[in-house]
Design a protein around this motif. Structure first.
Motif, PDB file in Angstrom:
ATOM      1  N   ILE A 239       0.859  -1.175   0.000  1.00  0.00           N
ATOM      2  CA  ILE A 239       0.000   0.000   0.000  1.00  0.00           C
ATOM      3  C   ILE A 239       0.897   1.227   0.000  1.00  0.00           C
ATOM      4  CG2 ILE A 239      -1.935   1.107   1.189  1.00  0.00           C
ATOM      5  CD1 ILE A 239      -2.222  -1.615   2.714  1.00  0.00           C
ATOM      6  N   LEU A 240       1.254   1.703  -1.182  1.00  0.00           N
ATOM      7  CA  LEU A 240       2.225   2.791  -1.265  1.00  0.00           C
ATOM      8  C   LEU A 240       1.513   4.138  -1.329  1.00  0.00           C
ATOM      9  CD1 LEU A 240       4.708   1.116  -3.768  1.00  0.00           C
ATOM     10  CD2 LEU A 240       4.757   1.069  -1.290  1.00  0.00           C
ATOM     11  N   GLY A 241       0.953   4.547  -0.191  1.00  0.00           N
ATOM     12  CA  GLY A 241       0.150   5.760  -0.191  1.00  0.00           C
ATOM     13  C   GLY A 241       0.755   6.930   0.549  1.00  0.00           C
ATOM     14  N   ASP A 242       2.063   6.873   0.811  1.00  0.00           N
ATOM     15  CA  ASP A 242       2.669   7.896   1.672  1.00  0.00           C
ATOM     16  C   ASP A 242       2.628   9.287   1.074  1.00  0.00           C
ATOM     17  OD1 ASP A 242       4.040   6.253   3.982  1.00  0.00           O
ATOM     18  OD2 ASP A 242       4.226   5.140   2.120  1.00  0.00           O
ATOM     19  N   LYS A 243       2.756   9.387  -0.243  1.00  0.00           N
ATOM     20  CA  LYS A 243       2.753  10.714  -0.859  1.00  0.00           C
ATOM     21  C   LYS A 243       1.365  11.331  -0.773  1.00  0.00           C
ATOM     22  CE  LYS A 243       6.804  10.205  -3.762  1.00  0.00           C
ATOM     23  NZ  LYS A 243       7.414  10.370  -5.070  1.00  0.00           N
ATOM     24  N   THR A 244       0.348  10.477  -0.666  1.00  0.00           N
ATOM     25  CA  THR A 244      -1.011  10.984  -0.474  1.00  0.00           C
ATOM     26  C   THR A 244      -1.196  11.397   0.978  1.00  0.00           C
ATOM     27  OG1 THR A 244      -1.800   9.478  -2.184  1.00  0.00           O
ATOM     28  CG2 THR A 244      -3.454  10.409  -0.712  1.00  0.00           C
ATOM     29  N   ARG A 245      -0.634  10.586   1.905  1.00  0.00           N
ATOM     30  CA  ARG A 245      -0.783  10.879   3.328  1.00  0.00           C
ATOM     31  C   ARG A 245       0.016  12.113   3.741  1.00  0.00           C
ATOM     32  NH1 ARG A 245       1.362   7.129   6.640  1.00  0.00           N
ATOM     33  NH2 ARG A 245       2.432   5.886   5.074  1.00  0.00           N
ATOM     34  N   MET A 246       1.109  12.405   3.030  1.00  0.00           N
ATOM     35  CA  MET A 246       1.944  13.567   3.352  1.00  0.00           C
ATOM     36  C   MET A 246       1.968  14.514   2.152  1.00  0.00           C
ATOM     37  SD  MET A 246       5.106  11.474   5.067  1.00  0.00           S
ATOM     38  CE  MET A 246       4.780   9.939   5.921  1.00  0.00           C
ATOM     39  N   GLU A 247       0.795  14.939   1.768  1.00  0.00           N
ATOM     40  CA  GLU A 247       0.627  15.694   0.520  1.00  0.00           C
ATOM     41  C   GLU A 247       1.419  16.998   0.495  1.00  0.00           C
ATOM     42  OE1 GLU A 247      -3.004  17.333  -2.326  1.00  0.00           O
ATOM     43  OE2 GLU A 247      -3.458  16.337  -0.432  1.00  0.00           O
ATOM     44  N   ILE A 248       1.399  17.747   1.592  1.00  0.00           N
ATOM     45  CA  ILE A 248       2.101  19.044   1.629  1.00  0.00           C
ATOM     46  C   ILE A 248       3.611  18.823   1.589  1.00  0.00           C
ATOM     47  CG2 ILE A 248       2.496  21.149   2.962  1.00  0.00           C
ATOM     48  CD1 ILE A 248      -0.317  20.711   4.194  1.00  0.00           C
ATOM     49  N   LEU A 249       4.093  17.906   2.416  1.00  0.00           N
ATOM     50  CA  LEU A 249       5.530  17.637   2.482  1.00  0.00           C
ATOM     51  C   LEU A 249       6.063  17.116   1.146  1.00  0.00           C
ATOM     52  CD1 LEU A 249       8.028  17.598   4.347  1.00  0.00           C
ATOM     53  CD2 LEU A 249       7.433  15.237   4.940  1.00  0.00           C
ATOM     54  N   SER A 250       5.287  16.270   0.485  1.00  0.00           N
ATOM     55  CA  SER A 250       5.739  15.654  -0.766  1.00  0.00           C
ATOM     56  C   SER A 250       5.937  16.669  -1.889  1.00  0.00           C
ATOM     57  CB  SER A 250       4.754  14.564  -1.216  1.00  0.00           C
ATOM     58  OG  SER A 250       3.513  15.138  -1.591  1.00  0.00           O
ATOM     59  N   ARG A 251       5.310  17.842  -1.751  1.00  0.00           N
ATOM     60  CA  ARG A 251       5.434  18.862  -2.799  1.00  0.00           C
ATOM     61  C   ARG A 251       6.662  19.759  -2.598  1.00  0.00           C
ATOM     62  NH1 ARG A 251      -0.443  19.611  -2.217  1.00  0.00           N
ATOM     63  NH2 ARG A 251      -0.027  21.541  -1.062  1.00  0.00           N
ATOM     64  N   GLN A 252       7.359  19.582  -1.487  1.00  0.00           N
ATOM     65  CA  GLN A 252       8.509  20.439  -1.178  1.00  0.00           C
ATOM     66  C   GLN A 252       9.765  19.975  -1.906  1.00  0.00           C
ATOM     67  OE1 GLN A 252       7.835  23.202   0.752  1.00  0.00           O
ATOM     68  NE2 GLN A 252       5.761  22.331   0.592  1.00  0.00           N
ATOM     69  N   GLU A 253      10.484  20.920  -2.493  1.00  0.00           N
ATOM     70  CA  GLU A 253      11.724  20.603  -3.203  1.00  0.00           C
ATOM     71  C   GLU A 253      12.777  20.044  -2.249  1.00  0.00           C
ATOM     72  OE1 GLU A 253      13.960  20.021  -6.481  1.00  0.00           O
ATOM     73  OE2 GLU A 253      11.920  20.849  -6.491  1.00  0.00           O
ATOM     74  N   ALA A 254      12.714  20.458  -0.977  1.00  0.00           N
ATOM     75  CA  ALA A 254      13.711  20.029   0.008  1.00  0.00           C
ATOM     76  C   ALA A 254      13.322  18.730   0.705  1.00  0.00           C
ATOM     77  CB  ALA A 254      13.918  21.122   1.053  1.00  0.00           C
ATOM     78  N   ALA A 255      12.263  18.074   0.206  1.00  0.00           N
ATOM     79  CA  ALA A 255      11.816  16.813   0.807  1.00  0.00           C
ATOM     80  C   ALA A 255      11.840  15.696  -0.234  1.00  0.00           C
ATOM     81  CB  ALA A 255      10.416  16.958   1.371  1.00  0.00           C
ATOM     82  N   PHE A 256      12.063  14.493   0.248  1.00  0.00           N
ATOM     83  CA  PHE A 256      12.028  13.307  -0.613  1.00  0.00           C
ATOM     84  C   PHE A 256      11.315  12.211   0.169  1.00  0.00           C
ATOM     85  CE2 PHE A 256      13.785   9.225  -2.048  1.00  0.00           C
ATOM     86  CZ  PHE A 256      13.578   9.305  -3.407  1.00  0.00           C
ATOM     87  N   ILE A 257      10.216  11.710  -0.370  1.00  0.00           N
ATOM     88  CA  ILE A 257       9.451  10.654   0.305  1.00  0.00           C
ATOM     89  C   ILE A 257       9.479   9.408  -0.558  1.00  0.00           C
ATOM     90  CG2 ILE A 257       7.204   9.969   1.220  1.00  0.00           C
ATOM     91  CD1 ILE A 257       6.576  12.915   1.643  1.00  0.00           C
ATOM     92  N   ARG A 258       9.891   8.314   0.050  1.00  0.00           N
ATOM     93  CA  ARG A 258      10.000   7.073  -0.699  1.00  0.00           C
ATOM     94  C   ARG A 258       9.357   5.934   0.089  1.00  0.00           C
ATOM     95  NH1 ARG A 258      11.931   5.124  -5.867  1.00  0.00           N
ATOM     96  NH2 ARG A 258      11.996   2.875  -5.649  1.00  0.00           N
ATOM     97  N   PRO A 259       8.194   5.454  -0.346  1.00  0.00           N
ATOM     98  CA  PRO A 259       7.608   4.276   0.288  1.00  0.00           C
ATOM     99  C   PRO A 259       8.272   3.011  -0.238  1.00  0.00           C
ATOM    100  CG  PRO A 259       6.141   5.129  -1.401  1.00  0.00           C
ATOM    101  CD  PRO A 259       7.365   6.002  -1.424  1.00  0.00           C
TER     102      PRO A 259
END
Length: 329
Positions: A102-122
């Motif tokens: 269930i690779l839904g982390d970018k949905t769960r962290m929608e604001i953070l995932s849009r940041q250039e200084a952030a990288f989210i990898r499920p």
């Protein structure tokens, strides 16, 4: 991916330049189970290793419903506001039937995932013991080489995965609800012993008094346990991730933790031990894969398993029989 050395060099160059696309491609490569990809991944890791090791590695876990994703997003945004780059490696539960996740982390962290200084990898947990993705350690090194200052590793929940995560991070943070004693009874003592910091989340509104009581109870519980470090006594903090309250105090405590344990050489020593443990973990995993892949084992396995099931031979005898087949030249 290919064994083409030039392409690996180009990938390393992109990681060193902080290119998120190159980082994502590199993590996909190390997660591949193909043998030719593994050779490329080993060469890639060898080149980026000198560029890693400069971040603070934090494991984050908590009971279901505690608000891990909300906390990580609030915490991550706070760090970005301070000028840090943040990588989140989230271990997802894999389907036992299909192996999917269930690779839904970018949905769960929608604001953070849009940041250039952030990288989210499920990463799917797969069949790795404890639900921790086997390549999470390597993904962490890649994120460090790409210039991320803070690496957050989110686990599935309270269970065996916590021990595995604690063995690959500098600091282990346990998120708990403001329900106090009742919840404390449901948490294994070993999980509490792993925690360098306990954070009571949702400490707002009507839950604020309960959060105060819970924090006092958790503080008392930690006081009965022997600290894992002579230079750090586990702290209890309160926050409201939803309202961004208490986040700064948590980060200040983390900075204090890192300073004290770095100056006392505990973090460097811990990382050396973790690297050796990682090596042995890889040996065990690789030996098991080689064992299962051997045709002779495949032929004998069903018969030997049926003998164990029927009670004709003891499990230890069956294991020795299969090992003898495996070790036979």
């Amino acid at each position: 991916m290919t064994k083409d050395k030039g392409k690996i060099d180009k990938l390393v160059e992109g990681i060193a330049d902080g290119q998120r696309r190159a980082l994502a491609q590199a993590i996909t490569l190390i997660e591949s189970t193909r043998s030719d990809h593994r050779e490329d991944a080993d060469r890639l890791l060898e080149q980026i290793l000198p560029m890693s090791g400069k971040s603070i590695r934090i494991g984050i876990s908590g009971v279901p419903g505690v608000g891990k994703s909300t906390f990580i997003e609030s915490f991550g945004m706070h760090l970005i506001g301070k000028g840090f780059r943040v990588a989140v490696l989230a271990i997802d539960p894999s389907s036992q039937r299909t192996g999917g996740s269930i690779l839904g982390d970018k949905t769960r962290m929608e604001i953070l995932s849009r940041q250039e200084a952030a990288f989210i990898r499920p990463s799917p947990a797969g069949t790795t013991l404890g639900g921790v993705a086997r390549r999470t350690r390597e993904a962490m090194l890649l994120c460090e080489a790409s210039g991320f200052d803070v690496i957050l590793i989110e686990t599935v929940g309270v269970g065996q995965s916590e021990t595995a995560v604690a063995e690959m991070v500098d600091m282990f943070l346990l998120l708990l609800l403001p329900s106090g004693g009742d919840e404390l009874q449901g948490i294994k003592k070993g999980i509490m012993e792993l925690a360098d910091m306990v954070v009571v989340n949702k400490a707002d509104g009507d839950l604020a008094p309960a959060a105060n009581r819970a924090a006092a109870e958790y503080h008392a519980a930690l006081g009965l346990m022997r600290p894992s470090s002579p230079n750090w006594k586990p702290r209890v903090k309160k926050c409201s991730a939803l309202n961004n309250e208490g986040i700064d105090e948590i980060w200040s405590a983390i900075e204090e933790f890192r300073t004290k344990l770095w100056e006392s050489n505990e973090i460097p020593d811990k990382r050396v031990k973790q690297a050796v443990s990682w090596m042995w973990s890889e040996i065990k995993e690789s030996l098991l894969l080689a064992f299962k892949d051997k045709p002779e084992i495949d032929k004998a396995l069903e018969k030997v398993e049926s003998e164990v099931i029927s009670g004709k031979i003891a499990p230890a005898t069956a294991a020795r029989k299969l090992l003898n087949i495996f070790l036979k030249p």
